[in-house]
Scaffold this motif. Sequence first.
Motif, mmCIF file in Angstrom:
data_model
loop_
_atom_site.group_PDB
_atom_site.id
_atom_site.type_symbol
_atom_site.label_atom_id
_atom_site.label_comp_id
_atom_site.label_asym_id
_atom_site.label_seq_id
_atom_site.Cartn_x
_atom_site.Cartn_y
_atom_site.Cartn_z
ATOM 1 N N ILE A 66 -6.599 -3.780 -8.772
ATOM 2 C CA ILE A 66 -5.436 -3.506 -7.878
ATOM 3 C C ILE A 66 -6.018 -2.804 -6.509
ATOM 4 O O ILE A 66 -7.033 -2.122 -6.712
ATOM 5 C CB ILE A 66 -4.541 -2.518 -8.268
ATOM 6 C CG1 ILE A 66 -3.648 -3.202 -9.638
ATOM 7 C CG2 ILE A 66 -3.582 -1.984 -7.477
ATOM 8 C CD1 ILE A 66 -3.044 -2.115 -10.545
ATOM 9 N N VAL A 67 -5.499 -3.357 -5.500
ATOM 10 C CA VAL A 67 -5.864 -2.671 -4.297
ATOM 11 C C VAL A 67 -4.801 -2.011 -3.621
ATOM 12 O O VAL A 67 -3.775 -2.741 -3.250
ATOM 13 C CB VAL A 67 -6.530 -3.609 -3.199
ATOM 14 C CG1 VAL A 67 -7.015 -2.788 -1.899
ATOM 15 C CG2 VAL A 67 -7.921 -4.358 -3.871
ATOM 16 N N HIS A 68 -4.767 -0.602 -3.142
ATOM 17 C CA HIS A 68 -3.548 0.074 -2.665
ATOM 18 C C HIS A 68 -4.146 -0.043 -1.157
ATOM 19 O O HIS A 68 -4.869 0.081 -0.601
ATOM 20 C CB HIS A 68 -3.593 1.320 -3.161
ATOM 21 C CG HIS A 68 -3.194 1.534 -4.560
ATOM 22 N ND1 HIS A 68 -1.959 1.465 -5.015
ATOM 23 C CD2 HIS A 68 -4.118 1.349 -5.512
ATOM 24 C CE1 HIS A 68 -2.081 1.494 -6.421
ATOM 25 N NE2 HIS A 68 -3.241 1.560 -6.737
ATOM 26 N N VAL A 69 -2.831 -0.232 -0.461
ATOM 27 C CA VAL A 69 -3.201 -0.288 1.097
ATOM 28 C C VAL A 69 -1.948 0.485 1.726
ATOM 29 O O VAL A 69 -0.985 0.759 0.907
ATOM 30 C CB VAL A 69 -2.829 -1.812 1.578
ATOM 31 C CG1 VAL A 69 -3.821 -2.703 0.961
ATOM 32 C CG2 VAL A 69 -1.445 -2.260 1.325
ATOM 33 N N SER A 70 -2.094 0.913 3.056
ATOM 34 C CA SER A 70 -1.432 1.996 3.559
ATOM 35 C C SER A 70 -0.330 1.376 4.637
ATOM 36 O O SER A 70 0.477 1.777 5.113
ATOM 37 C CB SER A 70 -2.287 3.238 4.127
ATOM 38 O OG SER A 70 -2.997 2.631 5.090
ATOM 39 N N ASP A 71 -0.950 0.299 5.196
ATOM 40 C CA ASP A 71 -0.051 -0.489 6.163
ATOM 41 C C ASP A 71 -0.552 -1.976 6.411
ATOM 42 O O ASP A 71 -1.162 -2.588 5.730
ATOM 43 C CB ASP A 71 -0.425 0.331 7.499
ATOM 44 C CG ASP A 71 -1.855 0.484 7.966
ATOM 45 O OD1 ASP A 71 -2.579 -0.614 7.351
ATOM 46 O OD2 ASP A 71 -2.365 1.326 8.527
ATOM 47 N N LEU A 81 -1.691 -13.188 3.994
ATOM 48 C CA LEU A 81 -0.473 -12.650 4.014
ATOM 49 C C LEU A 81 0.468 -14.089 4.161
ATOM 50 O O LEU A 81 0.411 -14.841 4.926
ATOM 51 C CB LEU A 81 0.060 -11.943 5.209
ATOM 52 C CG LEU A 81 -0.441 -10.475 5.325
ATOM 53 C CD1 LEU A 81 -0.142 -9.772 6.461
ATOM 54 C CD2 LEU A 81 -0.140 -9.958 4.061
ATOM 55 N N THR A 82 1.582 -13.919 3.266
ATOM 56 C CA THR A 82 2.664 -14.883 3.300
ATOM 57 C C THR A 82 3.778 -14.521 3.890
ATOM 58 O O THR A 82 3.987 -13.481 4.312
ATOM 59 C CB THR A 82 3.101 -15.538 2.006
ATOM 60 O OG1 THR A 82 3.594 -14.290 1.295
ATOM 61 C CG2 THR A 82 1.914 -15.898 0.977
ATOM 62 N N MET A 88 8.862 -8.865 2.472
ATOM 63 C CA MET A 88 9.124 -7.777 1.246
ATOM 64 C C MET A 88 8.490 -6.399 1.936
ATOM 65 O O MET A 88 9.057 -5.351 1.877
ATOM 66 C CB MET A 88 8.306 -8.364 0.270
ATOM 67 C CG MET A 88 8.730 -9.515 -0.345
ATOM 68 S SD MET A 88 10.424 -9.484 -1.339
ATOM 69 C CE MET A 88 9.849 -8.392 -2.698
ATOM 70 N N ALA A 89 7.324 -6.564 2.627
ATOM 71 C CA ALA A 89 6.828 -5.194 3.135
ATOM 72 C C ALA A 89 7.948 -4.302 4.169
ATOM 73 O O ALA A 89 8.049 -3.502 4.179
ATOM 74 C CB ALA A 89 5.489 -5.305 3.602
ATOM 75 N N PHE A 92 10.916 -2.998 1.979
ATOM 76 C CA PHE A 92 10.518 -2.073 1.138
ATOM 77 C C PHE A 92 9.712 -0.853 1.493
ATOM 78 O O PHE A 92 9.422 0.193 0.663
ATOM 79 C CB PHE A 92 10.079 -2.509 -0.005
ATOM 80 C CG PHE A 92 11.004 -3.321 -0.861
ATOM 81 C CD1 PHE A 92 12.222 -2.884 -1.625
ATOM 82 C CD2 PHE A 92 11.009 -4.771 -0.916
ATOM 83 C CE1 PHE A 92 13.251 -3.451 -2.238
ATOM 84 C CE2 PHE A 92 12.131 -5.396 -1.528
ATOM 85 C CZ PHE A 92 13.146 -4.798 -2.125
ATOM 86 N N TRP A 93 8.655 -1.029 2.517
ATOM 87 C CA TRP A 93 7.935 0.017 2.858
ATOM 88 C C TRP A 93 8.426 0.922 3.992
ATOM 89 O O TRP A 93 9.502 0.400 4.788
ATOM 90 C CB TRP A 93 6.750 -0.730 3.737
ATOM 91 C CG TRP A 93 5.511 -1.237 2.951
ATOM 92 C CD1 TRP A 93 5.647 -1.168 1.502
ATOM 93 C CD2 TRP A 93 4.516 -1.835 3.128
ATOM 94 N NE1 TRP A 93 4.349 -1.739 0.976
ATOM 95 C CE2 TRP A 93 3.846 -2.135 2.017
ATOM 96 C CE3 TRP A 93 3.895 -2.314 4.315
ATOM 97 C CZ2 TRP A 93 2.587 -2.645 1.878
ATOM 98 C CZ3 TRP A 93 2.684 -2.640 4.383
ATOM 99 C CH2 TRP A 93 2.144 -3.356 3.408
ATOM 100 N N PRO A 94 8.313 2.094 3.818
ATOM 101 C CA PRO A 94 7.531 2.931 3.052
ATOM 102 C C PRO A 94 7.962 3.155 1.655
ATOM 103 O O PRO A 94 9.249 3.110 1.507
ATOM 104 C CB PRO A 94 7.154 4.122 3.820
ATOM 105 C CG PRO A 94 8.678 4.538 4.369
ATOM 106 C CD PRO A 94 8.798 3.106 5.083
ATOM 107 N N GLY A 95 7.357 2.990 0.806
ATOM 108 C CA GLY A 95 7.573 3.041 -0.670
ATOM 109 C C GLY A 95 7.012 2.113 -1.645
ATOM 110 O O GLY A 95 6.264 1.351 -1.200
ATOM 111 N N PRO A 96 7.137 2.240 -2.888
ATOM 112 C CA PRO A 96 6.419 1.634 -3.802
ATOM 113 C C PRO A 96 6.727 0.017 -3.818
ATOM 114 O O PRO A 96 7.836 -0.361 -3.952
ATOM 115 C CB PRO A 96 6.399 2.070 -5.057
ATOM 116 C CG PRO A 96 7.657 2.729 -4.867
ATOM 117 C CD PRO A 96 8.008 3.128 -3.650
#
Length: 104
Positions: A66-71, A81-82, A88-89, A92-96
Amino acid sequence: MTTELLKITEENLDYAVKKAAKLLKSGELVGLPTETVYGLAANAYNIEAVKKIFRVKCRPSDNPLIVHVSDFMMLKDVADLTPKAVEMAKVFWPGPLTMVLKKT
């Protein structure tokens, strides 16, 4: 490499975050709590650090991490990216949010 166990408190939070960041920047691994389990973190941009995770965990090389990203900038750096991922980002961002994308 030596293991250091650091109990995080309100008083030492700044120190702990700076220490973890320094270790990650230097290619070391850091264990940290997630919502459900402890995770093993490495700098995703450092191939030797990523290899350490596979070695330490005896993880098969075909089992992705898993790679966590901030932005968005970081997301574009690590994944193809699709249009749906971008949508979706934005919703739902910011948030899980978990997305499964092809790596770049």
